[in-house]
Motif scaffolding. Structure first.
Motif, mmCIF file in Angstrom:
data_model
loop_
_atom_site.group_PDB
_atom_site.id
_atom_site.type_symbol
_atom_site.label_atom_id
_atom_site.label_comp_id
_atom_site.label_asym_id
_atom_site.label_seq_id
_atom_site.Cartn_x
_atom_site.Cartn_y
_atom_site.Cartn_z
ATOM 1 N N PRO A 78 26.535 69.775 21.402
ATOM 2 C CA PRO A 78 27.361 68.611 21.184
ATOM 3 C C PRO A 78 28.390 68.266 22.348
ATOM 4 O O PRO A 78 28.532 66.885 22.330
ATOM 5 C CB PRO A 78 28.108 69.058 19.764
ATOM 6 N N GLN A 79 28.773 69.145 23.179
ATOM 7 C CA GLN A 79 29.541 69.075 24.164
ATOM 8 C C GLN A 79 28.793 68.155 25.079
ATOM 9 O O GLN A 79 29.272 67.147 25.999
ATOM 10 C CB GLN A 79 29.944 70.328 24.646
ATOM 11 N N LEU A 80 27.614 68.479 25.401
ATOM 12 C CA LEU A 80 26.676 67.829 26.211
ATOM 13 C C LEU A 80 26.742 66.302 25.907
ATOM 14 O O LEU A 80 26.588 65.269 26.642
ATOM 15 C CB LEU A 80 25.519 68.529 26.506
ATOM 16 N N ALA A 164 29.739 66.141 12.992
ATOM 17 C CA ALA A 164 29.489 66.984 12.182
ATOM 18 C C ALA A 164 28.388 66.545 10.904
ATOM 19 O O ALA A 164 27.375 66.987 10.781
ATOM 20 C CB ALA A 164 30.676 67.433 11.578
ATOM 21 N N PRO A 165 28.623 65.345 10.460
ATOM 22 C CA PRO A 165 27.595 64.841 9.507
ATOM 23 C C PRO A 165 26.067 64.525 9.939
ATOM 24 O O PRO A 165 25.229 64.893 9.316
ATOM 25 C CB PRO A 165 28.111 63.495 9.222
ATOM 26 N N VAL A 166 25.903 64.292 11.136
ATOM 27 C CA VAL A 166 24.829 63.985 11.821
ATOM 28 C C VAL A 166 24.205 65.102 12.324
ATOM 29 O O VAL A 166 22.836 65.250 11.798
ATOM 30 C CB VAL A 166 24.975 63.210 13.360
ATOM 31 N N MET A 167 24.941 66.163 12.625
ATOM 32 C CA MET A 167 24.219 67.641 12.717
ATOM 33 C C MET A 167 23.816 68.065 11.512
ATOM 34 O O MET A 167 22.735 68.838 11.395
ATOM 35 C CB MET A 167 25.185 68.583 13.654
ATOM 36 N N LEU A 201 21.930 74.200 13.374
ATOM 37 C CA LEU A 201 22.945 75.216 12.734
ATOM 38 C C LEU A 201 24.311 75.523 13.783
ATOM 39 O O LEU A 201 25.690 75.560 13.564
ATOM 40 C CB LEU A 201 22.333 76.420 12.209
ATOM 41 N N GLY A 202 23.791 75.893 14.883
ATOM 42 C CA GLY A 202 24.879 75.954 16.004
ATOM 43 C C GLY A 202 25.437 74.921 16.343
ATOM 44 O O GLY A 202 26.654 74.858 16.516
ATOM 45 N N ALA A 203 24.971 73.716 16.438
ATOM 46 C CA ALA A 203 25.514 72.606 16.695
ATOM 47 C C ALA A 203 26.526 72.317 15.742
ATOM 48 O O ALA A 203 27.622 71.653 16.023
ATOM 49 C CB ALA A 203 24.346 71.448 16.796
ATOM 50 N N LEU A 204 26.115 72.154 14.553
ATOM 51 C CA LEU A 204 26.953 72.073 13.505
ATOM 52 C C LEU A 204 28.368 72.860 13.468
ATOM 53 O O LEU A 204 29.596 72.315 13.218
ATOM 54 C CB LEU A 204 26.308 72.105 12.000
ATOM 55 N N LEU A 205 27.982 74.228 13.741
ATOM 56 C CA LEU A 205 29.105 74.991 13.677
ATOM 57 C C LEU A 205 30.272 75.005 14.750
ATOM 58 O O LEU A 205 31.007 75.174 14.739
ATOM 59 C CB LEU A 205 28.773 76.559 13.485
#
Length: 205
Positions: A78-80, A164-167, A201-205
């Motif tokens: 998500p940072q990228l 967050a909703p998209v992930m 899961l990693g992206a959402l968290l």
């Protein structure tokens, strides 16, 4: 002559805002990957029996190490998405994933062909004519990561509005595909299917 305490070199402190745990987790994952491949290689060479102990260790390693890598990759993605434009993201995927996939595919095949019968699984030089996708043997994970990241890049406009909703939606879709076994088991997206839940899961968290 004794060194004055004020002139001694001190260990470099972590940068502000830099978490140490991702580097430690990556290091653990690398150790497990090397150990897992060496463990299987020793057994395939006939130097160790494939008994209950072998399978217990093998199952423990392979149930954990690649999910960990995909989780960590998702954690930072998500940072990228926020920092890089689509062209930069695609260039990053090409240079950091697709180029190594091509390089190591043909390098690995060449080494095995040169080894001849000394290799655990000998290959012919004709294997050099194969395509690098969907990932040759243990290099499957690079192709899987390329596919997953391309999906994330495709939804970037939506993700920038509500990350967050998209992930969460991508995580739900990935779990549905995996648990429902909706893709062919030998298809080119099989590795991405079984790894995407950990990435998102990693992206959402």
């Amino acid at each position: 002559m004794a060194t004055h305490p004020s002139t001694r070199t001190k260990p470099e402190a972590p940068r502000a805002g830099h978490a140490v745990w991702p580097d430690l987790a990556k290091g653990l994952g690398i150790v497990l990957v090397v150990t897992g491949h060496a463990w299987r290689g020793i057994a395939e060479a006939g130097l160790m029996p494939q008994d209950a102990l072998f399978h217990a260790v093998d199952d423990a390693i392979y149930a954990f190490h690649m999910p960990l890598f995909f989780f960590l990759s998702g954690w930072f993605f998500p940072q990228l998405l926020r920092r890089e434009a689509p062209a930069g993201l695609l260039g990053r995927i090409g240079w950091r994933l697709f180029y190594p996939l091509c390089l190591w595919t043909y390098g690995f095949i060449a080494v095995k062909a040169l080894a001849g019968s000394a290799a655990n699984a000998p290959v012919a030089w004709s294997e050099m004519l194969r395509l690098p996708v969907p990932g040759y043997q243990h290099l499957w994970f690079l192709w899987a990561l390329i596919v997953i990241q391309l999906v994330a890049v495709a939804v970037r406009p939506l993700a920038l509005r509500a990350m967050a909703p998209v992930m969460a939606a991508l995580l739900a879709l990935a779990c549905l595909l995996y648990l429902g076994d909706l893709l062919p088991p030998s298809g080119i997206f099989n590795g991405a299917e079984r790894s995407a839940p950990f990435f998102f899961l990693g992206a959402l968290l």
